[in-house]
Design an enzyme around this catalytic site. Structure first.
Site, PDB file in Angstrom:
ATOM      1  N   HIS A 205       0.829  -1.209   0.000  1.00  0.00           N
ATOM      2  CA  HIS A 205       0.000   0.000   0.000  1.00  0.00           C
ATOM      3  C   HIS A 205       0.860   1.254   0.000  1.00  0.00           C
ATOM      4  O   HIS A 205       1.895   1.307   0.653  1.00  0.00           O
ATOM      5  CB  HIS A 205      -0.901   0.032   1.244  1.00  0.00           C
ATOM      6  CG  HIS A 205      -2.236  -0.605   1.024  1.00  0.00           C
ATOM      7  ND1 HIS A 205      -3.414   0.100   1.000  1.00  0.00           N
ATOM      8  CD2 HIS A 205      -2.582  -1.892   0.784  1.00  0.00           C
ATOM      9  CE1 HIS A 205      -4.437  -0.721   0.768  1.00  0.00           C
ATOM     10  NE2 HIS A 205      -3.944  -1.947   0.637  1.00  0.00           N
TER      11      HIS A 205
ATOM     12  N   GLU B  70      -5.330  -0.571  -7.435  1.00  0.00           N
ATOM     13  CA  GLU B  70      -6.410   0.275  -6.906  1.00  0.00           C
ATOM     14  C   GLU B  70      -5.938   1.715  -6.910  1.00  0.00           C
ATOM     15  O   GLU B  70      -4.775   2.004  -6.604  1.00  0.00           O
ATOM     16  CB  GLU B  70      -6.766  -0.159  -5.475  1.00  0.00           C
ATOM     17  CG  GLU B  70      -7.480  -1.491  -5.447  1.00  0.00           C
ATOM     18  CD  GLU B  70      -7.356  -2.223  -4.116  1.00  0.00           C
ATOM     19  OE1 GLU B  70      -6.298  -2.111  -3.471  1.00  0.00           O
ATOM     20  OE2 GLU B  70      -8.320  -2.907  -3.745  1.00  0.00           O
TER      21      GLU B  70
END
Length: 329
Positions: free
Chosen positions: A40, A108
């Site tokens: 992330h 994403e």
């Protein structure tokens, strides 16, 4: 349980690198094996509070544990060119041979839009991912290679640091097309916990793709990432879920949302009932055991579990004592 492995999902969006290393050590001491580490650039919501660089943390996790490990999952398309991902994965495997794997996903916006550029629709993101896989496979040959495709260019080069054998590549898939292509092109599949009917469809499609490529899906790694909330009381388990992991209750595609602060606003709309069928929230270890057993029975042979609360030590001890020994392959 010799045919099934239960590891943990290292939530690098939630725990600092030092905390993640300590949790990994504790997990191994309590019978868990393996680490699926989140890649992330930002946490889902600001309350989670972290987002460390996965490749640095994977090396530290490897040094402090003995099980398998890999990124769950890296997007080799936007922030990082597939050649850089191939180099990172090859280096990790060269350092810790036989222990690592490369998990790939289509990305994403939360993590990938940060470098600017156009954020494409899902079908294009999937095509980019499969072309990136082609680039990575070429580099994993250890030979001088080049590539000129729809999305990526690679001038004549090679990976100079190579392991004896490249790490297996697993692809994150949750839809019919992607899971079928994953069976065809990858060494295994990664998917998030969902209803048994949806998971059954994913595994069926994966199996069809594998058989088309002449592979036996029964022998291929099928990795499941499971989020859950356990605490000493149901109330605390719910508090942890709603504060730390409200994204678990968001019943809509999240790949186009760009900011943790947008997720934070959406989190205000999440209610307990939104977690139904998506995540077990309970203080009862047996309820969690039954849920994990259903996934084992469905055909998953590697499950990586993430308890969404900060209460990692207590959770690992309870599950190590009351859940893992009772699971049957």
């Amino acid at each position: 349980m010799s045919d099934v492995q239960i590891g943990i999902a290292a939530a690098l969006e939630q725990f600092s690198p030092r905390e993640s290393i300590e949790v990994a050590r504790l997990a191994e001491r309590n019978g868990f094996s393996g680490q699926m580490a989140a890649d992330h650039m930002q946490p889902w919501v600001p309350a989670q509070g972290e987002a460390s660089f996965v490749w640095s943390v994977l090396a530290s996790l490897a040094e402090n544990t003995t099980g398998d490990l890999g990124p769950g999952v890296t997007c080799p398309s936007f922030r990082q060119h597939p050649a850089v991902v191939a180099q990172a994965a090859a280096t990790l495997e060269a350092t810790y041979p036989g222990r690592t794997w490369l998990g790939l996903g289509s990305g994403e916006a939360l993590n990938e839009h940060v470098v600017g550029g156009y954020w494409p629709e899902a079908p294009e993101r999937v095509r980019r991912m499969f072309e990136a896989l082609e680039v990575i496979r070429k580099l994993f040959s250890g030979k001088d290679v080049k590539h000129g495709g729809e999305f990526f260019k690679l001038h004549n080069t090679r990976l100079w640091t190579m392991p004896e054998a490249p790490p297996p590549v697993y692809i994150a898939a949750a839809g019919p097309y992607t899971s079928r292509k994953t069976g065809e092109l990858a060494d295994g599949i990664i998917t998030p916990g969902a209803s048994l009917s949806k998971l059954g469809g994913i595994l069926d499609n994966f199996g069809n793709g594998a058989r088309k490529a002449g592979k036996d899906p029964d022998t291929m790694p099928k990795l499941l990432q499971v989020h859950l909330s356990w605490a000493e009381t149901d109330e605390q388990a719910w508090a942890n879920a709603l504060e730390q992991w409200p994204n678990g209750g968001m019943k809509f595609p999240k790949a186009d949302i760009r900011s943790p602060f947008d997720f934070e606003q959406m989190a205000k709309l999440v209610r307990r009932e939104d977690f139904e069928g998506r995540m077990v929230v309970s203080s009862d270890p047996d309820e969690h055991r039954a849920s994990l057993q259903r996934y084992v029975d469905a055909g998953f042979n590697r499950i990586y579990v993430h308890n969404v609360g900060r209460n990692q030590r207590e959770w690992l001890e309870v599950f190590g004592r009351e859940v893992l020994p009772k699971l049957t392959a």
